[in-house]
Design a protein around this motif. Structure first.
Motif, short mmCIF file in Angstrom:
data_model
loop_
_atom_site.label_atom_id
_atom_site.label_comp_id
_atom_site.label_asym_id
_atom_site.label_seq_id
_atom_site.Cartn_x
_atom_site.Cartn_y
_atom_site.Cartn_z
N VAL A 35 0.84 -1.21 0.00
CA VAL A 35 0.00 0.00 0.00
C VAL A 35 0.87 1.26 0.00
O VAL A 35 0.51 2.28 -0.62
CB VAL A 35 -0.95 -0.02 1.22
CG1 VAL A 35 -1.62 1.34 1.41
CG2 VAL A 35 -2.01 -1.11 1.05
N TYR A 39 2.55 2.72 -7.40
CA TYR A 39 1.59 1.87 -8.10
C TYR A 39 2.28 0.82 -8.95
O TYR A 39 1.75 -0.29 -9.12
CB TYR A 39 0.68 2.76 -8.97
CG TYR A 39 -0.28 1.95 -9.82
CD1 TYR A 39 -1.43 1.39 -9.25
CD2 TYR A 39 -0.04 1.74 -11.19
CE1 TYR A 39 -2.31 0.66 -10.01
CE2 TYR A 39 -0.93 0.99 -11.96
CZ TYR A 39 -2.06 0.46 -11.37
OH TYR A 39 -2.92 -0.27 -12.12
N THR A 80 -6.77 0.02 -2.95
CA THR A 80 -5.83 1.13 -2.71
C THR A 80 -5.14 1.57 -4.00
O THR A 80 -4.88 2.76 -4.20
CB THR A 80 -4.77 0.70 -1.68
OG1 THR A 80 -5.43 0.27 -0.48
CG2 THR A 80 -3.82 1.85 -1.37
N HIS A 81 -4.88 0.63 -4.88
CA HIS A 81 -4.13 0.95 -6.11
C HIS A 81 -5.05 1.04 -7.33
O HIS A 81 -4.76 0.47 -8.39
CB HIS A 81 -3.05 -0.10 -6.35
CG HIS A 81 -1.86 0.03 -5.45
ND1 HIS A 81 -1.14 1.19 -5.31
CD2 HIS A 81 -1.26 -0.88 -4.61
CE1 HIS A 81 -0.15 1.00 -4.44
NE2 HIS A 81 -0.21 -0.25 -3.99
#
Length: 383
Positions: A35, A39, A80-81
């Motif tokens: 996290v 990315y 999250t991504h």
């Protein structure tokens, strides 16, 4: 099933094994690091390590729970991504799910195998206690310790055998080795032990007792021996008769190696022995009676050829007589402990044949109540 196997297959998280913290910690660390990273850095696939580790410390249910936790962590990483709908995250989630299912299936098969193995061990241990009754720690003037090492993996019994029984005025001991090893030799071992227990208490000479065992082997061979194995069923045996109040000890060997007599002060002698052929080889063979002096304080060590024939990495046989000199002043229990450790070290931790030993330590007895003791040195000869 053994208790420790039940604990491994219990409900998720019921096992208090501290190593379960490792896969959980891996999931937490991988998730937090992923996290926090950019990315284009993908650590999510490493989550499969957690369920893959779990079968080694827990059962399939706990493994499934760890797999579900890893999938949840993968979903958190996906959200999250940029969302779990991306192709990359979908592939990772499906892959992790499939691998987790496979690991759970492997864990279930592994647990089943462990349960079967535990059952085999339980049956083998029960058969051992039925076939070879545990020897008493004390019988008459003798303190006793025994050792049995089976050659086959997971086996508790095999072709070696021993038994001790009382007769009027003393103790009779049998140690033997039937042809073959491991589970295939149990039938012959049971036959020989049964014949000894049935006849050893009777008031018959030791040579006659050997003849009775010979007859039992012969009957068994005639009734049950397959034609292709004709003449191949035989057993070595050593019969020892130890009076309670007399040092004159008698023995008859049917192709079996002689015992060792351990005396205080690091003295080891081999009593003189005139063996007849093994039981089942020549029916009606004459059995010789040998006698020797077994005094209070001495220890008589009986063994099978699996002990003497154990080889080290260089092919050298185990030197039992040389090693036994070190332990002549030890108790029977300590003697068995030393021999077991030394023998397995010599053989590299594994024997190629079954091995059995019995240590008989003679304690002092009050002979004043004994009448009819053999007098003079002609009654026995030293080994």
């Amino acid at each position: 099933m053994r208790p420790r196997l039940r604990a491994a297959s219990g409900q998720p998280w019921q096992s208090a094994h501290p190593l379960l913290l490792l896969p959980v910690a891996l999931i937490v660390v991988i998730t937090v690091v992923d996290v926090q990273t950019p990315y284009n850095v993908h650590l999510g696939p490493a989550l499969v390590i957690a369920p893959a580790l779990t079968p080694s410390i827990a059962g399939p249910r706990t493994t499934a729970a760890i797999g579900a936790l890893a999938l949840a962590a993968q979903l958190v990483i996906g959200v999250t991504h940029g969302g779990i709908g991306t192709t990359n995250h979908i592939v990772q989630i499906i892959t992790l799910a499939v691998l987790s299912v496979l690991v759970v299936l492997y864990s279930a098969l592994r647990e089943r195998r462990q349960a079967q193995l535990a059952q085999v061990r339980t049956v083998a241990e029960a058969a051992q206690h039925v076939l070879m009754w545990p020897l008493p720690e004390q019988i008459g003037p003798l303190r006793i310790a025994s050792l049995y090492l089976a050659a086959e993996d997971e086996a508790q019994i095999g072709g070696d055998l021993y038994a001790v029984t009382r007769y009027d005025g003393g103790v009779r001991v049998l140690i033997g080795d039937v042809r073959g090893k491991g589970l295939a030799a149990i039938g012959e071992a049971a036959l020989l032990l049964g014949a000894f227990r049935e006849s050893a208490h009777r008031h018959i000479p030791l040579a006659e007792l050997a003849a009775v065992l010979e007859q039992s082997i012969a009957r068994h061979a005639a009734d049950l021996e397959p034609p292709e194995e004709a003449g191949e069923r035989f057993a070595t045996a050593l019969l020892v008769e130890i009076p309670d109040r007399d040092p004159v000890t008698r023995m008859t060997s049917c192709g079996h190696p002689p015992p060792l007599l351990l005396s205080p002060g690091h003295a080891v002698t081999v009593p003189s022995l005139h063996p007849s052929p093994p039981l089942g080889v020549h029916g009606g063979a004459e059995h010789t009676l040998d006698v020797f002096s077994f005094e209070p304080g001495d220890t008589l060590l009986l063994y099978t050829d699996g002990v003497m024939e154990a080889r080290d990495a260089r092919g050298r046989f185990y030197p039992l007589t040389e090693r036994a000199v070190r332990w002549t002043d030890e108790s029977p229990e300590a003697l068995m402990h030393h021999v077991r450790r030394d023998l397995l070290t010599h053989a590299g931790g594994r024997l190629d044949d079954d091995a059995a030993l019995i240590a008989l330590h003679r304690t002092a007895v009050d002979r004043r109540r004994h009448h009819g003791r053999v007098s003079g040195t002609d009654a026995f000869r030293h080994g």
